[in-house]
Design a protein around this motif. Structure first.
Motif, PDB file in Angstrom:
ATOM      1  N   LEU A  84      35.170  76.922 -22.151  1.00  0.00           N
ATOM      2  CA  LEU A  84      36.097  75.987 -21.524  1.00  0.00           C
ATOM      3  C   LEU A  84      35.969  76.031 -20.002  1.00  0.00           C
ATOM      4  N   LEU A  85      35.878  77.225 -19.443  1.00  0.00           N
ATOM      5  CA  LEU A  85      35.752  77.371 -17.994  1.00  0.00           C
ATOM      6  C   LEU A  85      34.440  76.779 -17.488  1.00  0.00           C
ATOM      7  N   TYR A  86      33.321  77.058 -18.174  1.00  0.00           N
ATOM      8  CA  TYR A  86      32.031  76.487 -17.776  1.00  0.00           C
ATOM      9  C   TYR A  86      32.072  74.964 -17.837  1.00  0.00           C
ATOM     10  N   THR A  87      32.712  74.436 -18.858  1.00  0.00           N
ATOM     11  CA  THR A  87      32.775  72.984 -19.012  1.00  0.00           C
ATOM     12  C   THR A  87      33.597  72.338 -17.912  1.00  0.00           C
ATOM     13  N   VAL A  88      34.777  72.869 -17.645  1.00  0.00           N
ATOM     14  CA  VAL A  88      35.657  72.264 -16.642  1.00  0.00           C
ATOM     15  C   VAL A  88      35.058  72.389 -15.240  1.00  0.00           C
ATOM     16  N   VAL A  89      34.666  73.598 -14.858  1.00  0.00           N
ATOM     17  CA  VAL A  89      34.118  73.804 -13.510  1.00  0.00           C
ATOM     18  C   VAL A  89      32.799  73.056 -13.351  1.00  0.00           C
ATOM     19  N   GLY A  90      31.948  73.120 -14.362  1.00  0.00           N
ATOM     20  CA  GLY A  90      30.672  72.409 -14.300  1.00  0.00           C
ATOM     21  C   GLY A  90      30.846  70.911 -14.181  1.00  0.00           C
ATOM     22  N   THR A  91      31.813  70.352 -14.893  1.00  0.00           N
ATOM     23  CA  THR A  91      32.064  68.912 -14.821  1.00  0.00           C
ATOM     24  C   THR A  91      32.585  68.513 -13.451  1.00  0.00           C
ATOM     25  N   VAL A  92      33.509  69.289 -12.907  1.00  0.00           N
ATOM     26  CA  VAL A  92      34.049  68.975 -11.579  1.00  0.00           C
ATOM     27  C   VAL A  92      32.945  69.033 -10.521  1.00  0.00           C
ATOM     28  N   ILE A  93      32.141  70.094 -10.554  1.00  0.00           N
ATOM     29  CA  ILE A  93      31.050  70.215  -9.586  1.00  0.00           C
ATOM     30  C   ILE A  93      30.044  69.087  -9.772  1.00  0.00           C
ATOM     31  N   ASN A  94      29.727  68.755 -11.017  1.00  0.00           N
ATOM     32  CA  ASN A  94      28.775  67.673 -11.288  1.00  0.00           C
ATOM     33  C   ASN A  94      29.302  66.346 -10.767  1.00  0.00           C
ATOM     34  N   LEU A  95      30.575  66.063 -10.972  1.00  0.00           N
ATOM     35  CA  LEU A  95      31.152  64.813 -10.478  1.00  0.00           C
ATOM     36  C   LEU A  95      31.112  64.738  -8.960  1.00  0.00           C
ATOM     37  N   VAL A  96      31.499  65.818  -8.292  1.00  0.00           N
ATOM     38  CA  VAL A  96      31.510  65.827  -6.829  1.00  0.00           C
ATOM     39  C   VAL A  96      30.095  65.652  -6.286  1.00  0.00           C
ATOM     40  N   MET A  97      29.142  66.410  -6.811  1.00  0.00           N
ATOM     41  CA  MET A  97      27.762  66.321  -6.330  1.00  0.00           C
ATOM     42  C   MET A  97      27.160  64.944  -6.612  1.00  0.00           C
ATOM     43  N   THR A  98      27.466  64.382  -7.760  1.00  0.00           N
ATOM     44  CA  THR A  98      26.922  63.075  -8.118  1.00  0.00           C
ATOM     45  C   THR A  98      27.431  61.995  -7.183  1.00  0.00           C
ATOM     46  N   VAL A  99      28.731  61.980  -6.935  1.00  0.00           N
ATOM     47  CA  VAL A  99      29.296  60.953  -6.056  1.00  0.00           C
ATOM     48  C   VAL A  99      28.832  61.152  -4.617  1.00  0.00           C
ATOM     49  N   LEU A 100      28.750  62.411  -4.166  1.00  0.00           N
ATOM     50  CA  LEU A 100      28.284  62.674  -2.806  1.00  0.00           C
ATOM     51  C   LEU A 100      26.826  62.251  -2.609  1.00  0.00           C
ATOM     52  N   ALA A 101      26.036  62.268  -3.655  1.00  0.00           N
ATOM     53  CA  ALA A 101      24.648  61.825  -3.538  1.00  0.00           C
ATOM     54  C   ALA A 101      24.520  60.324  -3.773  1.00  0.00           C
ATOM     55  N   ALA A 102      25.302  59.773  -4.692  1.00  0.00           N
ATOM     56  CA  ALA A 102      25.130  58.375  -5.083  1.00  0.00           C
ATOM     57  C   ALA A 102      25.681  57.399  -4.056  1.00  0.00           C
ATOM     58  N   TYR A 103      26.781  57.735  -3.427  1.00  0.00           N
ATOM     59  CA  TYR A 103      27.365  56.776  -2.479  1.00  0.00           C
ATOM     60  C   TYR A 103      26.438  56.477  -1.298  1.00  0.00           C
ATOM     61  N   PRO A 104      25.907  57.490  -0.596  1.00  0.00           N
ATOM     62  CA  PRO A 104      24.993  57.139   0.500  1.00  0.00           C
ATOM     63  C   PRO A 104      23.743  56.406   0.019  1.00  0.00           C
ATOM     64  N   LEU A 105      23.258  56.764  -1.174  1.00  0.00           N
ATOM     65  CA  LEU A 105      22.065  56.095  -1.686  1.00  0.00           C
ATOM     66  C   LEU A 105      22.343  54.660  -2.116  1.00  0.00           C
ATOM     67  N   SER A 106      23.594  54.313  -2.307  1.00  0.00           N
ATOM     68  CA  SER A 106      23.937  52.932  -2.678  1.00  0.00           C
ATOM     69  C   SER A 106      24.004  52.016  -1.467  1.00  0.00           C
ATOM     70  N   ARG A 107      24.087  52.589  -0.275  1.00  0.00           N
ATOM     71  CA  ARG A 107      24.168  51.804   0.955  1.00  0.00           C
ATOM     72  C   ARG A 107      22.797  51.302   1.365  1.00  0.00           C
ATOM     73  N   LYS A 108      22.694  50.006   1.607  1.00  0.00           N
ATOM     74  CA  LYS A 108      21.416  49.413   1.987  1.00  0.00           C
ATOM     75  C   LYS A 108      21.015  49.761   3.407  1.00  0.00           C
ATOM     76  N   ASP A 109      21.957  50.177   4.242  1.00  0.00           N
ATOM     77  CA  ASP A 109      21.633  50.492   5.633  1.00  0.00           C
ATOM     78  C   ASP A 109      21.171  51.938   5.826  1.00  0.00           C
ATOM     79  N   LEU A 110      21.061  52.726   4.762  1.00  0.00           N
ATOM     80  CA  LEU A 110      20.549  54.088   4.861  1.00  0.00           C
ATOM     81  C   LEU A 110      19.029  54.028   5.002  1.00  0.00           C
ATOM     82  N   ALA A 111      18.501  54.545   6.095  1.00  0.00           N
ATOM     83  CA  ALA A 111      17.077  54.403   6.404  1.00  0.00           C
ATOM     84  C   ALA A 111      16.180  55.155   5.416  1.00  0.00           C
TER      85      ALA A 111
END
Length: 183
Positions: A84-111
């Protein structure tokens, strides 16, 4: 009026195709169910019957001894709590890392958007494998720690691609412009 629940195949090719699809599905279900039924039958059979090879799909010498021993084991609750702990912590970290990587990559003005996406895609197609992953975890001194289970799978490239595509397709450019004007 046609009954919509009945399928009408107008060509013999369609009928043959559907027969083959049904046969493939039936074989797949059998290949999945037989091992599952065997495991359940073995769990309810006596150890002597299991070791002698008499168990196949029906329990032989029915007993609940294995389940009693399992429920008495002191590490059972620890194992469930760890999962349960691995699932919850792993999911939270995965969500944060995914959004932190995906948002800048979605911007067309990122060189550097295209080179970074190329690197991400390359790692998705050609990963290092089990031994290099172990070596990295070992060099980071994470062996026998909680983080050895969480950090190596902290971000999935496929999740980043899906999130990047969703952000690009669902947030209009006008919202970005109005946000930058508003400060």
């Amino acid at each position: 009026k046609k009954n919509m629940s009945v399928r009408y195949y107008t060509k013999p090719k369609d009928y043959i195709y559907m027969v083959l699809v049904h046969i493939l599905c039936a074989v797949s279900v059998i290949c999945i169910l037989i091992p599952l039924i065997y495991v359940v039958a073995a769990s309810f059979s006596s150890p002597k019957a299991l070791l002698s090879g008499r168990v196949f799909l029906v329990p032989v010498d029915f007993t609940l001894r294995g389940y009693k021993m399992l429920l008495k084991h002191e590490l059972l609750v620890t194992g469930f709590c760890n999962s349960l702990l691995y699932t919850v912590v792993g999911t939270v970290i995965n969500l944060v890392m995914t959004v932190l990587a995906a948002y800048p990559l979605s911007r067309k003005d990122l060189a550097i958007r295209n080179p970074v996406m190329l690197l991400f895609t390359f790692t998705m197609l050609f990963n290092g494998g089990m031994i290099p992953t172990y070596l990295v975890v070992s060099k980071l001194h994470l062996i026998d720690t909680f983080w050895a289970m969480v950090i190596p799978s902290a971000m999935g490239v496929w999740n980043v691609i899906l999130t990047k595509t969703y952000i690009q397709s669902s947030i209009p450019l006008e919202i970005y412009e109005s946000a930058s004007i508003d400060g």
